[in-house]
Design an enzyme around this catalytic site. Sequence first.
Site, PDB file in Angstrom:
ATOM      1  N   SER A   1       0.806  -1.229   0.000  1.00  0.00           N
ATOM      2  CA  SER A   1       0.000   0.000   0.000  1.00  0.00           C
ATOM      3  C   SER A   1       0.833   1.270   0.000  1.00  0.00           C
ATOM      4  CB  SER A   1      -0.895   0.018   1.236  1.00  0.00           C
ATOM      5  OG  SER A   1      -0.096  -0.100   2.393  1.00  0.00           O
TER       6      SER A   1
ATOM      7  N   THR B   1      -1.849   3.692   4.369  1.00  0.00           N
ATOM      8  CA  THR B   1      -0.833   4.730   4.275  1.00  0.00           C
ATOM      9  C   THR B   1       0.108   4.711   5.465  1.00  0.00           C
ATOM     10  OG1 THR B   1      -2.456   6.103   3.189  1.00  0.00           O
ATOM     11  CG2 THR B   1      -0.655   7.262   4.276  1.00  0.00           C
TER      12      THR B   1
ATOM     13  N   ARG C   1      -7.309   9.196  -9.596  1.00  0.00           N
ATOM     14  CA  ARG C   1      -7.773   9.544  -8.246  1.00  0.00           C
ATOM     15  C   ARG C   1      -6.596   9.898  -7.342  1.00  0.00           C
ATOM     16  NH1 ARG C   1      -6.935   7.459  -2.744  1.00  0.00           N
ATOM     17  NH2 ARG C   1      -8.821   7.849  -1.561  1.00  0.00           N
ATOM     18  N   VAL C   2      -6.749  10.977  -6.607  1.00  0.00           N
ATOM     19  CA  VAL C   2      -5.779  11.362  -5.586  1.00  0.00           C
ATOM     20  C   VAL C   2      -6.504  11.385  -4.248  1.00  0.00           C
ATOM     21  CG1 VAL C   2      -4.370  13.293  -4.740  1.00  0.00           C
ATOM     22  CG2 VAL C   2      -4.310  12.677  -7.170  1.00  0.00           C
ATOM     23  N   GLY C   3      -5.890  10.799  -3.248  1.00  0.00           N
ATOM     24  CA  GLY C   3      -6.523  10.750  -1.928  1.00  0.00           C
ATOM     25  C   GLY C   3      -6.073  11.886  -1.035  1.00  0.00           C
ATOM     26  N   ASP C   4      -6.195  11.657   0.247  1.00  0.00           N
ATOM     27  CA  ASP C   4      -5.833  12.679   1.237  1.00  0.00           C
ATOM     28  C   ASP C   4      -4.330  12.773   1.484  1.00  0.00           C
ATOM     29  OD1 ASP C   4      -5.965  10.058   2.301  1.00  0.00           O
ATOM     30  OD2 ASP C   4      -6.012  10.857   4.340  1.00  0.00           O
TER      31      ASP C   4
ATOM     32  N   GLY D   1      -6.594   5.860   6.034  1.00  0.00           N
ATOM     33  CA  GLY D   1      -7.970   5.404   5.839  1.00  0.00           C
ATOM     34  C   GLY D   1      -8.596   6.053   4.621  1.00  0.00           C
TER      35      GLY D   1
ATOM     36  N   GLY E   1      -9.551   8.336   2.208  1.00  0.00           N
ATOM     37  CA  GLY E   1      -9.063   9.692   2.006  1.00  0.00           C
ATOM     38  C   GLY E   1     -10.148  10.704   1.733  1.00  0.00           C
TER      39      GLY E   1
HETATM   40  N1  ASP Z   1      -5.636   7.461   2.894  1.00  0.00           N
HETATM   41  C1  ASP Z   1      -5.262   6.684   1.754  1.00  0.00           C
HETATM   42  C2  ASP Z   1      -6.021   7.159   0.556  1.00  0.00           C
HETATM   43  O1  ASP Z   1      -7.185   7.508   0.678  1.00  0.00           O
HETATM   44  C3  ASP Z   1      -5.444   5.215   1.893  1.00  0.00           C
HETATM   45  C4  ASP Z   1      -5.251   4.571   3.225  1.00  0.00           C
HETATM   46  O2  ASP Z   1      -4.656   5.125   4.135  1.00  0.00           O
HETATM   47  O3  ASP Z   1      -5.740   3.446   3.382  1.00  0.00           O
HETATM   48  O4  ASP Z   1      -5.467   7.145  -0.517  1.00  0.00           O
END
Ligand code: ASP
Length: 337
Positions: free
Chosen positions: A90, A192, A220-223, A244, A246
């Site tokens: 991940s 993450t 896609r871009v997350g947090d 988690g 994002g």
């Molecule tokens: N926060 C990350 C995202 O949304 C993924 C993760 O931490 O599980 O890309």
Amino acid sequence: MGSRRKFIKKLGVTLPALSILGVQACEAEKETKGAVSVSKKAIKPVVISTWKFGFPANEKAWETLESGGRALDAVESGVQVPESDPNVSSVGYGGLPDRDGNVTLDSCIMDESGNAGSVAFLQGIKNPIRVARLVMEKTPHVMLVGKGAQDYALSQGFKVEDLLTEKARKRWEKWKTDANYQPEINVEDHDTIGMVALDKNGDLSGACTTSGLAWKMHGRVGDSPIIGAALYVDNEVGAATATGKGEAVIKTVGAFLIVELMRQGKSPQEACEIAIQRIIDKNPGSKNFQVGYLALNKQGETGAYSIQKGFTYNEFNPDKKEQNQAEHYYETGVRTY
Ligand code: ASP
């Protein structure tokens, strides 16, 4: 101006610096500020990070912190451990791809002066956190994305590598058979790494890096690369990081919220709990996803809280090297894989 503030001004030290004195103390030393000699206690370094794979990352970061190095160097070297590990599916190399089979990486970093650097939707570069730091230190910008981020990395001597391991490719092939997209809760190798640290100088820094949610839409871009969402550092107050789903973290600007709550006097634990409550209040579906927060204040106190059971985090200071389960909101809704 009150008399205490006047007295502090006379000493020539800041309020946050004074708040450290006597709180995180292990041995006395002297510091001279102008003509005034102030008794200063040594500061205990602290590093906290997300998930089980954060433990070896903490060990790496600890080498820097223990020897008196800068928190920024500690977090940058620490998070490179899972970034470089092909068995962590991940983060960085070995990360699970998007639904079209592309490994795309998101990372950001912040230092004690409030400087920030970030890369998003970056492909082919094994250690995106190093690129994020270069963006912070060598460019006039905070964030580079996609091909622009990759071009910049190449200009700095990085090389493009295939980050999709055979193991990750096989999992993608298997996923494609039913192509069901559902962010998974607490898959220990599926999240993450967020890391925040306090060094012996009393300075805070943080780093956050991920390959994002597996099977996400291309682009896609997350947090994780968003300053204020998955990472925020204010050297006068504290630092926070997230893992988690994002989308839920971005929409509540989680890490910034936690730091602002600490600024208002909340403990790191209280601040994490309020930020999780905010997500729950705004998301009727919160039983079906996970968010975990970590926080660290200027005094070296920490907090950890998650929506669901199962959020593991790592905390090192001179007295302990621990892996713990965070307090959490729901006992139910847990899925294990
Ligand atoms: N926060 C990350 C995202 O949304 C993924 C993760 O931490 O599980 O890309």
